[in-house]
Design a protein around this motif. Sequence first.
Motif, short mmCIF file in Angstrom:
data_model
loop_
_atom_site.label_atom_id
_atom_site.label_comp_id
_atom_site.label_asym_id
_atom_site.label_seq_id
_atom_site.Cartn_x
_atom_site.Cartn_y
_atom_site.Cartn_z
N ARG A 291 -1.22 6.15 -1.54
CA ARG A 291 -1.58 6.02 -2.97
C ARG A 291 -2.70 4.49 -2.98
N PRO B 241 -12.68 1.94 -5.74
CA PRO B 241 -11.52 1.85 -4.75
C PRO B 241 -11.87 0.53 -3.71
N ARG C 247 -6.36 4.76 -3.75
CA ARG C 247 -6.84 4.78 -5.13
C ARG C 247 -7.18 3.65 -5.84
N THR D 55 -8.34 0.40 -7.17
CA THR D 55 -9.54 -0.33 -7.72
C THR D 55 -9.30 -1.57 -7.75
N ASP E 139 2.47 4.42 -9.10
CA ASP E 139 1.23 4.85 -9.15
C ASP E 139 0.00 3.87 -9.41
#
Length: 543
Positions: A171, A157, A174, A176, A218
């Motif tokens: 979200r 992350p 998360r 990366t 997402d």
Amino acid sequence: MPEFKITNSPLPRRLAGRRPVARAAMFATALLTAASFAPVPFASASSASASFAAAPFTAASSVPVSSAGTDTALREIDPAAVDRFVNAYRKSTGLPGVAVAVTRGNEVVHVAGYGRTSSGDPVTADTPMATASLSKSFTSLAVMQLAEKGVVRLDEPVRVRLPEFVMADPRAARITVRQLLDQTSGMADQAFPERSLPQPRSLREAVARLRGARLAADPGTRWSYHNTNFQVAARLVEVASGVPFAGYLGKHVFGPLGMRNSTTIDTERDLPASARGHLHLLGATLALPEPPGFGNGSGGVISSARDMAQWMIMQNGEGAGPGGVRVVSAASVAEMRTPSKIKNSYALGWAIGTTGNGSPVVEHGGDLLTATAQQRLLPRSGYGIVVMANTGTTYGDSDAVADALVAMAEGQEPKAPPSIPPYLIIDLAVAAVAAVTLLLAGRGLARSRRWAARRAGHPAWRAAARLLPYALPGVLCLTITDVFGLLARGKDITWTQVAYIYPSFMLWLVLATGACVVLVLVRIGHLVRTCRAPAPGAAQPSR
């Protein structure tokens, strides 16, 4: 800067294939709106094409290439042919200035500048020019260098190394590092309109303004070209290395590769005079400032043709630049050219595709509103091609010149420059509509008193209904960003961006809006006075 702020975005790419449709729709709107002044017939405008006659631009005889992965059937680009084409293209289109770099393997085939900058200085091989979104490949390289040292990891992350990266959407924790570079973080214009919002002044501010933002998807589930991804990545480089981004690139990329005229900047205010660009209007070339915006990390690199030749040599050398100096490993170069599973045509700051001849190409384009750039790597032949033009995204000049050089590299004759630039035809057509608009507005004003007299005594709603069509230009003027946003599939579009992309149309639209407002006010004024005036023969009040 439209990347800077506005155009290092897919808007130009998204509309590239449909630009004639967009222009036709605008022209039709112009005709319909002008027609609202009076029932006057209009003749449609037609354009004629002519072939270009000049010395051929084909490449020289076939030359074997010994380096691995090259295609010996492809030909060597002739520098004289490049000069002939670029000079003919400039003469045909009015392109003020352009710089070109062509490399093959670890050799410089040709570097040159043509024409003049917006300040009137000659463009040379050493003139610093805007690279716009080509900058993304530099940011990606900087991240890969840190990844090789173990300072960052692509699949961890972002927040691990950049705690200040906080969004209103949980979200985001998360996201990366890889997802920033391949544009699958979930950040998108639909959720965070990066160009319409107040612009940051530094990479720190670019990250800080995300605190109230949400994601559009997402992380890792949807690809969306979003400049903020690379601004966050550049800030990551700053924090992880402890060095400002410009300083990091200078020490670890530009310096080792001998790129002496290269740097990266924050906003359009930092653009050197040589990197400022132009728009075309009615055949004239106008030097205009780049609109305000932020672009470091996503579109801030300024470089010259000679410097970009060193960059291409390093790319073709799998991380080893001129003289064998290595700035990144071959494995990292391969990683940067590996597309994501979500978008098989976009990797880490590079686009993956094929040429018109079907050969593989690794590339990236860059668009400001007043300048554009292209970089293309042809793995089979070992060619590297860079073009930087000081005209805006509307005109596609860097694209056209790069296409010609690719054709030369593939042993084909490039497409001849247009005898009449398409934008000039559009400008003249819109100018004709503008002239008709003014004539009809004048005619309507001259008849306003008679128009009011005919409607005196009628219900007010009937007069209002007759005036309602004159609201069309104003409504379109106010909603033009929504129209373009729809054409660009939800991208964040600003009014200034539309004005720079279609200057003649927007000038007509503002003119038509003003003419309609004046006409409506004059007619309402006459109608009020007519209704208040006593009827002929009516008794006058006694004194």
